[in-house]
Each structure stands twice: as structure tokens, then as C-alpha cells.
Design an enzyme around this catalytic site. Structure first.
Site, PDB file in Angstrom:
ATOM      1  N   TYR A 120       0.109  -2.349  -6.058  1.00 45.85           N
ATOM      2  CA  TYR A 120      -1.214  -2.288  -7.327  1.00 45.85           C
ATOM      3  C   TYR A 120      -1.403  -0.636  -7.655  1.00 45.85           C
ATOM      4  O   TYR A 120      -2.100  -0.398  -8.070  1.00 45.85           O
ATOM      5  CB  TYR A 120      -2.286  -2.789  -6.566  1.00 45.85           C
ATOM      6  CG  TYR A 120      -2.390  -4.267  -6.416  1.00 45.85           C
ATOM      7  CD1 TYR A 120      -2.089  -4.902  -7.519  1.00 45.85           C
ATOM      8  CD2 TYR A 120      -2.681  -4.903  -5.272  1.00 45.85           C
ATOM      9  CE1 TYR A 120      -2.040  -6.322  -7.335  1.00 45.85           C
ATOM     10  CE2 TYR A 120      -2.595  -6.241  -5.131  1.00 45.85           C
ATOM     11  CZ  TYR A 120      -2.385  -6.940  -6.239  1.00 45.85           C
ATOM     12  OH  TYR A 120      -2.489  -8.343  -6.265  1.00 45.85           O
ATOM     13  N   HIS A 177       1.084  -5.280 -13.477  1.00 45.64           N
ATOM     14  CA  HIS A 177      -0.311  -4.737 -13.884  1.00 45.64           C
ATOM     15  C   HIS A 177       0.099  -3.678 -14.843  1.00 45.64           C
ATOM     16  O   HIS A 177       0.913  -2.710 -14.245  1.00 45.64           O
ATOM     17  CB  HIS A 177      -1.307  -4.657 -12.934  1.00 45.64           C
ATOM     18  CG  HIS A 177      -1.704  -5.866 -12.266  1.00 45.64           C
ATOM     19  ND1 HIS A 177      -2.897  -5.712 -11.408  1.00 45.64           N
ATOM     20  CD2 HIS A 177      -1.305  -6.944 -12.113  1.00 45.64           C
ATOM     21  CE1 HIS A 177      -2.979  -6.939 -10.800  1.00 45.64           C
ATOM     22  NE2 HIS A 177      -1.953  -7.742 -11.294  1.00 45.64           N
ATOM     23  N   GLU A 216       1.298  -8.472 -17.063  1.00 46.89           N
ATOM     24  CA  GLU A 216       0.181  -9.476 -16.678  1.00 46.89           C
ATOM     25  C   GLU A 216      -0.931  -9.036 -17.671  1.00 46.89           C
ATOM     26  O   GLU A 216      -1.263  -7.710 -17.464  1.00 46.89           O
ATOM     27  CB  GLU A 216      -0.025  -9.545 -15.275  1.00 46.89           C
ATOM     28  CG  GLU A 216      -1.206 -10.340 -14.813  1.00 46.89           C
ATOM     29  CD  GLU A 216      -1.241 -10.622 -13.572  1.00 46.89           C
ATOM     30  OE1 GLU A 216      -0.413 -10.113 -12.601  1.00 46.89           O
ATOM     31  OE2 GLU A 216      -2.371 -11.291 -13.156  1.00 46.89           O
ATOM     32  N   ASP A 252      -2.781 -14.646 -16.613  1.00 49.03           N
ATOM     33  CA  ASP A 252      -3.638 -14.952 -15.338  1.00 49.03           C
ATOM     34  C   ASP A 252      -4.834 -15.770 -15.917  1.00 49.03           C
ATOM     35  O   ASP A 252      -5.516 -15.179 -16.535  1.00 49.03           O
ATOM     36  CB  ASP A 252      -3.837 -13.675 -14.605  1.00 49.03           C
ATOM     37  CG  ASP A 252      -4.599 -14.119 -13.272  1.00 49.03           C
ATOM     38  OD1 ASP A 252      -5.604 -14.529 -13.368  1.00 49.03           O
ATOM     39  OD2 ASP A 252      -4.206 -13.430 -12.030  1.00 49.03           O
ATOM     40  N   HIS A 283     -10.930 -13.475  -7.789  1.00 47.31           N
ATOM     41  CA  HIS A 283     -10.202 -14.934  -7.984  1.00 47.31           C
ATOM     42  C   HIS A 283     -11.074 -15.737  -6.979  1.00 47.31           C
ATOM     43  O   HIS A 283     -11.649 -15.393  -6.062  1.00 47.31           O
ATOM     44  CB  HIS A 283      -8.985 -14.782  -7.136  1.00 47.31           C
ATOM     45  CG  HIS A 283      -8.116 -13.906  -8.192  1.00 47.31           C
ATOM     46  ND1 HIS A 283      -6.749 -13.710  -8.005  1.00 47.31           N
ATOM     47  CD2 HIS A 283      -8.310 -12.859  -8.977  1.00 47.31           C
ATOM     48  CE1 HIS A 283      -6.189 -12.860  -8.699  1.00 47.31           C
ATOM     49  NE2 HIS A 283      -6.920 -12.366  -9.684  1.00 47.31           N
ATOM     50  N   HIS A 286       5.893  -9.261  -7.251  1.00 41.32           N
ATOM     51  CA  HIS A 286       4.497  -8.745  -8.085  1.00 41.32           C
ATOM     52  C   HIS A 286       4.951  -7.204  -7.495  1.00 41.32           C
ATOM     53  O   HIS A 286       5.137  -7.011  -6.471  1.00 41.32           O
ATOM     54  CB  HIS A 286       3.578  -9.299  -7.452  1.00 41.32           C
ATOM     55  CG  HIS A 286       2.074  -9.005  -8.172  1.00 41.32           C
ATOM     56  ND1 HIS A 286       1.839  -7.823  -8.466  1.00 41.32           N
ATOM     57  CD2 HIS A 286       1.394  -9.754  -8.891  1.00 41.32           C
ATOM     58  CE1 HIS A 286       0.627  -7.718  -9.388  1.00 41.32           C
ATOM     59  NE2 HIS A 286       0.413  -8.982  -9.709  1.00 41.32           N
ATOM     60  N   HIS A 346      -0.094 -17.396 -13.729  1.00 39.45           N
ATOM     61  CA  HIS A 346      -1.084 -17.265 -12.530  1.00 39.45           C
ATOM     62  C   HIS A 346      -2.324 -18.046 -12.608  1.00 39.45           C
ATOM     63  O   HIS A 346      -3.199 -17.747 -13.487  1.00 39.45           O
ATOM     64  CB  HIS A 346      -1.578 -15.764 -12.333  1.00 39.45           C
ATOM     65  CG  HIS A 346      -0.455 -14.739 -11.733  1.00 39.45           C
ATOM     66  ND1 HIS A 346      -0.690 -13.479 -11.776  1.00 39.45           N
ATOM     67  CD2 HIS A 346       0.822 -15.016 -11.178  1.00 39.45           C
ATOM     68  CE1 HIS A 346       0.695 -12.955 -11.307  1.00 39.45           C
ATOM     69  NE2 HIS A 346       1.288 -13.846 -10.759  1.00 39.45           N
ATOM     70  N   GLU A 401      -2.759 -17.284  -6.717  1.00 37.85           N
ATOM     71  CA  GLU A 401      -3.039 -16.060  -6.082  1.00 37.85           C
ATOM     72  C   GLU A 401      -4.625 -16.039  -5.574  1.00 37.85           C
ATOM     73  O   GLU A 401      -5.532 -15.240  -5.795  1.00 37.85           O
ATOM     74  CB  GLU A 401      -3.156 -14.829  -7.150  1.00 37.85           C
ATOM     75  CG  GLU A 401      -1.751 -14.647  -7.572  1.00 37.85           C
ATOM     76  CD  GLU A 401      -1.651 -13.469  -8.682  1.00 37.85           C
ATOM     77  OE1 GLU A 401      -2.676 -13.347  -9.290  1.00 37.85           O
ATOM     78  OE2 GLU A 401      -1.014 -12.611  -8.591  1.00 37.85           O
ATOM     79  N   HIS A 406      -8.052 -13.786 -15.135  1.00 37.85           N
ATOM     80  CA  HIS A 406      -8.299 -12.567 -15.702  1.00 37.85           C
ATOM     81  C   HIS A 406      -8.335 -12.949 -17.339  1.00 37.85           C
ATOM     82  O   HIS A 406      -9.355 -12.192 -17.971  1.00 37.85           O
ATOM     83  CB  HIS A 406      -6.899 -11.662 -15.850  1.00 37.85           C
ATOM     84  CG  HIS A 406      -6.523 -11.485 -14.402  1.00 37.85           C
ATOM     85  ND1 HIS A 406      -5.186 -10.699 -14.189  1.00 37.85           N
ATOM     86  CD2 HIS A 406      -7.273 -11.460 -13.246  1.00 37.85           C
ATOM     87  CE1 HIS A 406      -5.048 -10.328 -13.069  1.00 37.85           C
ATOM     88  NE2 HIS A 406      -6.445 -10.768 -12.207  1.00 37.85           N
ATOM     89  N   ARG A 419       0.663  -1.165  -0.064  1.00 43.07           N
ATOM     90  CA  ARG A 419       0.052  -0.126   0.003  1.00 43.07           C
ATOM     91  C   ARG A 419       0.872   0.988   0.169  1.00 43.07           C
ATOM     92  O   ARG A 419       0.095   2.645   0.096  1.00 43.07           O
ATOM     93  CB  ARG A 419      -0.978  -0.109   1.154  1.00 43.07           C
ATOM     94  CG  ARG A 419      -2.038  -1.082   1.102  1.00 43.07           C
ATOM     95  CD  ARG A 419      -2.917  -0.826   2.393  1.00 43.07           C
ATOM     96  NE  ARG A 419      -2.180  -1.341   3.369  1.00 43.07           N
ATOM     97  CZ  ARG A 419      -2.331  -2.713   3.851  1.00 43.07           C
ATOM     98  NH1 ARG A 419      -3.208  -3.562   3.116  1.00 43.07           N
ATOM     99  NH2 ARG A 419      -1.522  -3.181   4.780  1.00 43.07           N
ATOM    100  N   ASP A 423     -12.680  -9.148 -12.090  1.00 45.01           N
ATOM    101  CA  ASP A 423     -11.408  -9.708 -11.783  1.00 45.01           C
ATOM    102  C   ASP A 423     -11.581 -10.055 -10.302  1.00 45.01           C
ATOM    103  O   ASP A 423     -11.418  -9.432  -9.310  1.00 45.01           O
ATOM    104  CB  ASP A 423     -10.444  -8.777 -11.620  1.00 45.01           C
ATOM    105  CG  ASP A 423      -9.025  -9.046 -11.128  1.00 45.01           C
ATOM    106  OD1 ASP A 423      -9.065 -10.160 -10.818  1.00 45.01           O
ATOM    107  OD2 ASP A 423      -8.139  -8.171 -11.179  1.00 45.01           O
TER     108      ASP A 423
END
Ligand code: ZN
Ligand code: MN
Ligand code: MN
Length: 286
Positions: free
Chosen positions: A69, A106, A146, A180, A232, A66, A217, A262, A183, A36, A230
Site C-alpha cells: 500500500y 492501487h 484496481e 473491487d 470492507h 497485490h 475483488h 478481501e 470500492h 509495510r 473504503d
């Protein structure tokens, strides 16, 4: 097979290797720092060395970072764009320090400026990262792009869009793609029938080139084919289903690639159960 999951780095990088050992996995995905926060603190003295040694002892054959975000490589806002480029540079440098070969990211959302402009901006961002001293000092690190589910103005839901970005990268030896499954399925790529999977991989080869595929992924999807959502789901409990994963993890084009889960972490049994589900449909089980 190369199989693992995204694991938390709380308690330090070494702790992550211990968690991977407990799960008996030989592949691992991590955030390199608090996901974050834009800020990446320096490594403690010896932290990289200890991680690398512990990893060798634990026989973790594959590790990928990774990115956070917050990154939007397509951002029309100059300040956010600059922060995103710097953050990706930091991740590449950190990967170099930790002997990690891949930084997966991403690619971002165009936020109204349009698909074409957004894709150009992403290529500009990556070219600038690859031209930075950080990237020059980490010559073995590749940036993986990705695919997305295509929520909102997210780019990269089609292989053609990922291919368009790749096309504009000056040094293609330093980029690859991650697919992924959640996705791709949400973006409308059929993966659950032999014919559907063949068609999907054919398009991947045509638009991107299978030689650029570096990582898979593995996530089931809470929502149906083409839903562009999106979300999962646990392996076998979503719309891809266990039989879909049987096709995916045994396919000759995919079976030697690293597979990273994930999937949701409801409790401490979640990862072991999802890993077991994948192993149960793998033909060689090794
Ligand atoms: Zn991702
Ligand atoms: Mn993913
Ligand atoms: Mn996702």
C-alpha cells in the site's frame, strides 16, 4: 468457479498454499513480502520452485500478487515516485519468478496536484515499469489497475479515470483492470439491482473495455452507495448484501473471472464463512 481470498504469507510461500488447500479454494491473492516495507528480499534457493510445485499439487488455478500500500504511482514527490516505480518493477519480477500472471495495484492519489496531472503520472510510471529489464524478463506478467473508493485525492474511483490511464499505456497487452465491489459501490456504482449492475457494466465497457477486466475483488461495503469510504465488510453483512453478490457472481460477463475476497479477518472462521456465503449464491456451486 475461480474463488479464493487474500492470504497471509507468514511462514513462507509454501505455507500459503497449505492454507489455501485447507480452505478448499482454487484462487489466491498474496503480498509478495512484508506489506509495510519498500524492501523486497531475495527468494531463498528453491523457494520459487517449491511454491510452483506445491501450487500445482494443490490445484490452485489462479494466483495474483497485490502490491504494497506504500506505492503511489501518482506521487508528486520525486523520491516517493521513484520508490513506487521501483517497487512495482520488483513485484513484476517476483511474479515472473513465481509463475504468477498478475500484479494488482492501487494506482494512487494525486495529493493536490490535480486529477489530470495525477493520471498522467500514473501512466508515466507504468510505461517506465513496462520498459524496465525486470518487466522484459517477465513477459507474461500483466499489471492490473484496481478501481478505488475515491477517498481523499485517490484516483481511479471512476471507470473514466482508469480508462484514461489505460489509454496512455504504450503496451496495452501488459495491463488490465481489477474491479473491487466495495470500492465501486462506495464510488457510486450501483451493483445491487439487475438494472444497476447492467448500467455499471455498460459504463465499464465504454470507458475501459470489458476485454481488459481480469479480476474481481469481492468485498461487501460497511458504508452506503456513493459514500466514498473504503471499508470492507463481511459478505452479506454490508450495503451490497447477499442478493447483490448473487447478481455479481452469476452475471455472464463476470462469472468466469477470478473472484478474490478481501473481507475482514475477525477470527479463523471469517474466511470459511465468507467463502461459504459466496458459494451459497452461486448457481452451479462448483
Ligand atoms: Zn487493493
Ligand atoms: Mn481490493
Ligand atoms: Mn479497499
Amino acid at each position: 468457479m475461480l474463488l479464493g481470498c487474500h492470504l497471509s504469507i507468514s511462514g513462507g510461500l509454501e505455507q500459503t498454499v497449505a492454507r489455501a488447500q485447507a480452505l478448499q479454494i482454487n484462487a489466491l491473492q498474496i503480498f509478495s513480502h512484508n506489506a509495510r516495507s519498500w524492501k523486497m528480499g531475495a527468494l531463498k534457493p528453491d523457494e520459487a520452485k517449491r511454491f510452483i510445485e506445491r501450487r500445482r499439487h494443490a490445484h490452485i488455478e489462479y494466483v495474483v500478487i497485490h502490491t504494497i500500500y506504500l506505492i503511489n504511482l501518482a506521487s508528486p514527490d520525486p523520491k516517493n515516485f521513484k520508490l513506487s516505480v521501483q517497487a512495482l518493477q520488483d513485484e513484476v519480477q517476483r511474479a515472473g519468478e513465481l509463475n504468477i500472471p498478475h500484479v494488482n495495484t492501487h494506482i494512487g492519489a494525486h495529493l493536490g496536484q490535480g486529477v489530470e496531472k495525477g493520471l498522467e503520472r500514473i501512466a508515466e510510471a507504468i510505461n517506465s515499469v513496462l520498459a524496465s529489464p525486470q518487466a522484459k524478463n517477465a513477459p507474461d506478467v500483466k499489471i492490473l489497475l484496481e478501481n478505488s473508493a475515491g477517498e481523499g485525492t485517490e484516483l481511479g474511483a471512476t471507470f473514466a479515470e482508469l480508462g484514461a490511464v489505460l489509454n496512455n499505456i504504450k503496451d496495452k497487452s501488459r495491463v488490465g483492470v481489477c474491479i473491487d465491489t466495495c470500492h465501486a459501490f462506495a464510488a457510486g456504482y450501483e451493483l445491487t439491482t439487475p438494472q444497476g449492475l447492467e448500467k455499471t457494466l455498460k459504463e465499464l465497457d465504454r470507458e475501459i473495455g470489458l476485454e481488459h477486466l481480469e479480476l474481481i475483488h469481492l468485498n461487501d461495503s460497511k458504508f452506503p452507495l456513493g459514500s466514498r469510504r473504503d471499508r470492507h465488510e463481511h459478505i452479506g453483512q454490508g450495503h451490497i448484501g447477499l442478493e447483490g453478490f448473487r447478481l455479481i457472481v452469476n452475471h455472464p460477463t463476470l462469472r468466469e473471472k477470478p473472484f478474490i475476497l478481501e473481507t475482514p479477518k475477525d477470527d479463523e472462521q471469517s474466511d470459511p464463512k465468507n467463502l461459504a456465503a459466496i458459494r451459497s449464491v452461486r448457481y452451479d456451486r462448483t
